[in-house]
Scaffold this active site. Structure first.
Site, PDB file in Angstrom:
ATOM      1  N   ILE A 310       0.842  -1.202   0.000  1.00 31.23           N
ATOM      2  CA  ILE A 310       0.000   0.000   0.000  1.00 31.23           C
ATOM      3  C   ILE A 310       0.878   1.253   0.000  1.00 31.23           C
ATOM      4  O   ILE A 310       0.650   2.199  -0.762  1.00 31.23           O
ATOM      5  CB  ILE A 310      -0.937   0.000   1.216  1.00 31.23           C
ATOM      6  CG1 ILE A 310      -1.920  -1.173   1.144  1.00 31.23           C
ATOM      7  CG2 ILE A 310      -1.707   1.316   1.305  1.00 31.23           C
ATOM      8  CD1 ILE A 310      -2.711  -1.393   2.423  1.00 31.23           C
ATOM      9  N   GLN A 313       2.482   1.833  -3.377  1.00 29.19           N
ATOM     10  CA  GLN A 313       1.518   2.387  -4.325  1.00 29.19           C
ATOM     11  C   GLN A 313       1.259   3.865  -4.045  1.00 29.19           C
ATOM     12  O   GLN A 313       1.110   4.665  -4.964  1.00 29.19           O
ATOM     13  CB  GLN A 313       0.208   1.601  -4.254  1.00 29.19           C
ATOM     14  CG  GLN A 313      -0.961   2.197  -5.017  1.00 29.19           C
ATOM     15  CD  GLN A 313      -0.718   2.274  -6.515  1.00 29.19           C
ATOM     16  OE1 GLN A 313       0.089   1.530  -7.059  1.00 29.19           O
ATOM     17  NE2 GLN A 313      -1.407   3.185  -7.195  1.00 29.19           N
ATOM     18  N   GLU A 314       1.239   4.234  -2.770  1.00 33.40           N
ATOM     19  CA  GLU A 314       0.966   5.621  -2.401  1.00 33.40           C
ATOM     20  C   GLU A 314       2.130   6.553  -2.737  1.00 33.40           C
ATOM     21  O   GLU A 314       1.938   7.624  -3.312  1.00 33.40           O
ATOM     22  CB  GLU A 314       0.659   5.711  -0.898  1.00 33.40           C
ATOM     23  CG  GLU A 314      -0.677   5.123  -0.483  1.00 33.40           C
ATOM     24  CD  GLU A 314      -1.847   5.999  -0.907  1.00 33.40           C
ATOM     25  OE1 GLU A 314      -1.619   7.085  -1.460  1.00 33.40           O
ATOM     26  OE2 GLU A 314      -2.996   5.587  -0.679  1.00 33.40           O
ATOM     27  N   SER A 315       3.341   6.163  -2.370  1.00 34.28           N
ATOM     28  CA  SER A 315       4.457   7.122  -2.433  1.00 34.28           C
ATOM     29  C   SER A 315       5.756   6.555  -2.975  1.00 34.28           C
ATOM     30  O   SER A 315       6.760   7.268  -3.005  1.00 34.28           O
ATOM     31  CB  SER A 315       4.738   7.652  -1.024  1.00 34.28           C
ATOM     32  OG  SER A 315       5.212   6.593  -0.184  1.00 34.28           O
ATOM     33  N   TYR A 440      -5.739   1.382  -8.360  1.00 31.90           N
ATOM     34  CA  TYR A 440      -5.086   1.452  -7.052  1.00 31.90           C
ATOM     35  C   TYR A 440      -5.087   0.085  -6.372  1.00 31.90           C
ATOM     36  O   TYR A 440      -4.037  -0.412  -5.932  1.00 31.90           O
ATOM     37  CB  TYR A 440      -5.821   2.482  -6.204  1.00 31.90           C
ATOM     38  CG  TYR A 440      -5.341   2.633  -4.782  1.00 31.90           C
ATOM     39  CD1 TYR A 440      -4.254   3.435  -4.478  1.00 31.90           C
ATOM     40  CD2 TYR A 440      -6.009   2.000  -3.733  1.00 31.90           C
ATOM     41  CE1 TYR A 440      -3.828   3.599  -3.166  1.00 31.90           C
ATOM     42  CE2 TYR A 440      -5.591   2.160  -2.423  1.00 31.90           C
ATOM     43  CZ  TYR A 440      -4.501   2.955  -2.144  1.00 31.90           C
ATOM     44  OH  TYR A 440      -4.090   3.119  -0.845  1.00 31.90           O
TER      45      TYR A 440
END
EC number: 4.2.2.n1
Length: 518
Positions: A310, A313-315, A440
């Site tokens: 996660i 994927q975010e940063s 996402y």
């Protein structure tokens, strides 16, 4: 790979339909030579399979896999225990049927005309194509015409041998190949990326999973069109087992169980991105070691590797990451969300990870209880990305379009519609970037598949190195050097309450044969 579905490809279809028509009158318990009666009298369903990433494997003695899960449910359907025998290769599987040592083969086997001459196929439940693979840095063949046995090796009992022979007889007379009696397709793919072998052939699903851990493996060309995958049983004129299988698969299809299993094991998608996967695995080596303690510390109810996926994927694991929309930090939190969670510095990795987990847990707690436990995480992640209200809209839209709002497989197909005016104009909460939420969640699943498989490969290599060291220095006990347990895909084996991912990762093949009672 095509979606799971019931496909009535039976070679003896007239006999099978007759068995189905007579289903209520079949004397399961009263006839000694009735196959179902024999299984129930024995009290166990004997299933032979092989270790693959998709069909069957174990973690800490607990089995899992698409074919295992279906076989276990079929045994429950018959009211008997499941006995699993694990074989080394496909040839040994069919030997079990020939010798009366198995009632069923459940191992991701392809339906083809040669096999159904001697064995009874069941319903088909997904499909694959056979593909030639090579290493990215090496020569890519554009045709099979000039391949030799020194270049091309396939696994024993592989369905593609018949296709290769047909191609040799009709189109490529110079084509030749070798069969390695000691290795399965996964081991041969490993040989390709290690430079020990030029080419091999495997099915498209196995290749897709392998590439998540070894992106340097590439597909050169398709050997076959899509081929249905099925189970096999003895072909002896007794249709009671075939009729029971047909009824079982129909029931699983009607109540949505097949769709859920498809999403669990095959829902990772097959759109492989070489550059993205390679970049991710490089970050696993370079960046993850510093962040791993934080992921393990705050993961709590979810697998730390899912949390790591996660965050990537975010940063891309960048604590200083900033978006034009104003979200910041490792978990890319908005200013308002951060304040509500008591976060004072969004660019502090520990605060961001801790806050992201708490926010995800809040989304998890809001997911309706009607959603199956092992799918709640996907709904929560969609809500994490686009907002809980829009996730509710997606469920409502799914119901309006005759889908199941409690099935992630159905709901995710409706997510892109949230940005289309004919749909969002009629929804309670209006427009949402549903296509982004879809991507996402899918990306997170793929990253976790890669992460778990890659870490497992490194554990395997470390264990093998320790064993080799013990052989070089026999005063050191090999069992002492290699005794540390490593996580054989624990994200699939642990209970669904841990909210782990549900797409299988690559496991190295196990040799020999084993029997398991379930």
């Amino acid at each position: 790979m095509k979606k799971l579905k019931i496909n009535y490809l039976f070679i003896g279809i007239l006999a099978l339909l007759l068995a189905v028509a007579l289903w209520p009158s079949i004397p399961w318990f009263g006839k000694a030579d009735n196959r179902i009666a024999a299984i129930q009298a024995r009290g166990e369903l004997r299933v032979s399979t092989i270790h693959t990433p998709l069909t069957y494997n174990e973690i800490n003695g607990k089995p899992f896999g698409l074919d295992y899960e279906l076989a276990k449910q079929f045994a429950d359907y018959l009211g008997v225990k499941l006995k699993v025998t694990v074989r080394q290769n496909i040839s040994q599987l069919f030997d079990d049927l020939d010798n009366g040592n198995a009632d069923l083969l459940a191992a991701g086997l392809v339906y083809n005309s040669e096999r159904v001459k001697n064995y009874q196929p069941g319903p088909t439940y997904y499909s694959v194509s056979q593909q030639l693979v090579y290493k990215v840095s090496q020569y890519r063949p554009r045709t099979l015409g000039n391949l030799t046995a020194e270049q091309l090796t396939v696994a024993p009992g592989h369905v593609v041998v018949n296709d290769l022979q047909t191609l040799k007889d009709t189109k490529f007379p110079e084509l030749s190949w070798k069969v390695d009696d000691k290795k399965g397709s996964a081991e041969l793919m490993e040989d390709v990326i290690e430079g020990k072998l030029d080419y091999t052939i495997a099915d498209s699903v196995a290749i897709s999973l392998f590439q998540r851990v070894h992106p340097e493996l590439a597909v050169a060309l398709d050997i076959t069109d899509e081929q249905p995958v099925t189970w096999f049983s003895p072909l002896d004129g007794d249709n009671t087992l075939s009729a029971a299988l047909l009824d079982f698969f129909n029931e699983m299809n009607e109540d949505g169980t097949l769709a859920r299993i498809e999403e669990k094991y095959l829902g990772h998608g097959d759109d492989f991105d070489y550059v993205d996967t390679r970049t991710f695995l490089r970050a696993v080596d370079a960046v993850l070691p510093q962040l791993k303690p934080l992921f393990e510390k705050y993961a709590e109810e979810i697998d730390w590797r899912l949390l790591a996926a996660i965050a990537y994927q975010e940063s891309h694991w960048d604590a200083q990451a900033t978006s034009p929309t104003g979200v910041r930090g490792m978990m890319m939190l908005t200013k308002n969300t951060a304040q509500s969670l008591g976060i004072t510095d969004r660019t502090d990795a520990e605060q961001s990870i801790s806050g992201g987990v708490r926010y995800l847990q809040d989304m998890m707690s809001k997911v309706p209880e009607s959603v199956p436990e092992n799918e709640r995480i996907w709904f929560a992640l969609a809500a994490y990305n686009m907002g809980y209200a829009h996730m509710l809209d997606a469920r409502a839209l799914t119901a309006k379009t005759k889908g199941n709002p409690d099935s992630w497989a159905d709901v995710k197909q409706c997510l892109p519609l949230l940005s289309q005016k004919p749909y969002y104009s009629k929804l309670t909460y209006g427009y949402a970037r549903g296509h982004e939420a879809y991507a996402y969640v899918e990306n997170i699943r793929k990253y976790q598949i890669s992460l778990v498989g890659y870490l497992q490969e490194k554990e395997k290599q470390a264990t093998e190195a320790a064993m080799q060291l013990a052989q070089d220095y026999p005063a050191v006990s090999p069992t002492e050097l290699g005794k540390e347990k490593f996580p054989f895909l624990s994200f699939l084996s642990q209970s669904s309450s841990n909210y782990l991912t549900h797409s299988p990762s690559l496991l190295f093949s196990r040799k020999g044969s084993e029997e398991k009672q379930n």
